[in-house]
Scaffold this active site. Structure first.
Site, PDB file in Angstrom:
ATOM      1  N   CYS A  12       0.948  -1.109   0.209  1.00 28.23           N
ATOM      2  CA  CYS A  12       0.110  -0.056   0.135  1.00 28.23           C
ATOM      3  C   CYS A  12       1.038   1.392  -0.126  1.00 28.23           C
ATOM      4  CB  CYS A  12      -1.087  -0.079   1.200  1.00 28.23           C
ATOM      5  SG  CYS A  12       0.023   0.011   2.792  1.00 28.23           S
ATOM      6  N   GLU A 124       0.349  -1.572  16.579  1.00 27.05           N
ATOM      7  CA  GLU A 124      -0.343  -0.320  16.221  1.00 27.05           C
ATOM      8  C   GLU A 124      -1.340   0.101  17.328  1.00 27.05           C
ATOM      9  OE1 GLU A 124      -4.049   0.338  13.564  1.00 27.05           O
ATOM     10  OE2 GLU A 124      -2.707  -0.446  12.307  1.00 27.05           O
ATOM     11  N   SER A 218       1.042 -10.581   9.874  1.00 27.85           N
ATOM     12  CA  SER A 218       0.475  -9.350   9.477  1.00 27.85           C
ATOM     13  C   SER A 218      -1.015  -9.622   9.505  1.00 27.85           C
ATOM     14  CB  SER A 218       0.936  -9.499   7.837  1.00 27.85           C
ATOM     15  OG  SER A 218       0.045  -8.584   7.199  1.00 27.85           O
ATOM     16  N   ASN A 220      -3.388  -7.564   8.257  1.00 30.51           N
ATOM     17  CA  ASN A 220      -4.151  -7.443   7.007  1.00 30.51           C
ATOM     18  C   ASN A 220      -3.778  -8.774   6.109  1.00 30.51           C
ATOM     19  OD1 ASN A 220      -1.976  -6.767   4.748  1.00 30.51           O
ATOM     20  ND2 ASN A 220      -1.440  -5.570   6.388  1.00 30.51           N
TER      21      ASN A 220
END
Length: 280
Positions: A12, A124, A218, A220
């Protein structure tokens, strides 16, 4: 056997931005270290290490006076510790993560209990909770309270699925609305996550097997694998092309390939090349 790539997959803009910042910094100021891996992909981490950019797990392991903050961001408390040590900061925090941090801080300062729909142990999420100033919690399941807070603000880890976030929010509306004076929802899922999830679903409707390429840590990438499997298509989540088992491909005519937002182009192309080789 036909092989089709998802319309949106791989790096991304936030990940590309983080890598560009680090590589430019390494060229201009020399070797540096990141606080934790810049993204959750081992191939990316290994590639950066070859350029003199290495990850450390804590400030106590830092060597030198330059520290990069990963794309996952950090809490204001960690930022203060970094500044107290007089370190030069290279900040690669993803803009969408920054938006979630700002949302958490504003909700907390407005008197809301901040609930983050996400994995509590993810860096995060830990950082975002820090911006909630001690007035937040993270969970993937609707929390149970001895006494329901009067004001609740809900945000999401940027890489969670839209469908999961919607169900999470709906659980409050369905069962607790009568006891709340205010419920505020801020959609902090990033655009790249939405685009890759939608593209994966569309791909799942056209193929009979999907390979998801991405780090196992990960969020995502795991989310893409979960979405594809839930759509009823046979799904395998791998990190590298060498993990492909030829037996997976038996009796399959259309194979789809998608990849998480932290998966480099080279890893995707290696998987496609391996699939083509096995089809000979």
């Amino acid at each position: 056997m036909e092989i089709e790539k998802a319309a949106e997959l791989g790096f991304c803009t936030g990940v590309r931005r983080a890598i560009d910042i680090l590589e430019r910094a390494a060229r201009e100021i020399g070797p540096l270290q990141t606080l934790g891996p810049v993204v959750h992909n081992q191939q990316v981490v290994e590639g950066l290490a070859r350029s003199g950019i290495k990850a450390v797990e804590s400030l106590d392991h830092l060597q030198g006076n330059i520290l990069a903050i990963s794309s996952h961001g950090v809490s204001p408390q960690v930022l203060e510790q970094i500044r107290d040590r007089g370190l030069q900061i290279v900040d690669t925090t993803c803009p969408f993560v920054r938006r979630a941090q700002v949302a958490a801080r504003r909700l907390a300062q407005a008197g809301f209990l901040v609930i983050v729909f996400g994995e509590e142990s993810h860096p995060e999420v830990q950082g975002v909770l820090g911006w909630a100033e001690g007035k937040g919690l993270a969970t993937l399941e609707p929390p149970r309270f001895d006494k329901m807070p009067r004001r609740i603000g809900i945000i999401s880890q940027t890489t969670q699925s839209y469908s999961g976030f919607a169900r999470f929010v709906a659980s409050f509306i369905g069962s607790d609305l009568a006891t709340l004076s205010e419920l505020r929802v801020v959609n902090t899922i990033c655009d790249a996550t939405r685009e890759r999830q939608q593209a994966a679903l569309e791909l799942a409707s056209r193929v009979d097997l999907i390979v998801v390429v991405g780090g196992r840590n990960s969020a995502n990438s795991r989310g893409l694998a979960e979405i594809c499997a839930a759509a009823g298509v046979e799904t395998y989540h791998i990190e590298r092309a060498g993990e492909i088992d030829p037996a997976w491909l038996r009796n399959h005519r259309r194979v789809g390939v998608t990849a998480g937002a932290s998966t480099p182009d080279q890893a995707i192309e290696e998987v496609i090349a391996k699939l083509k080789h096995l089809d000979r």
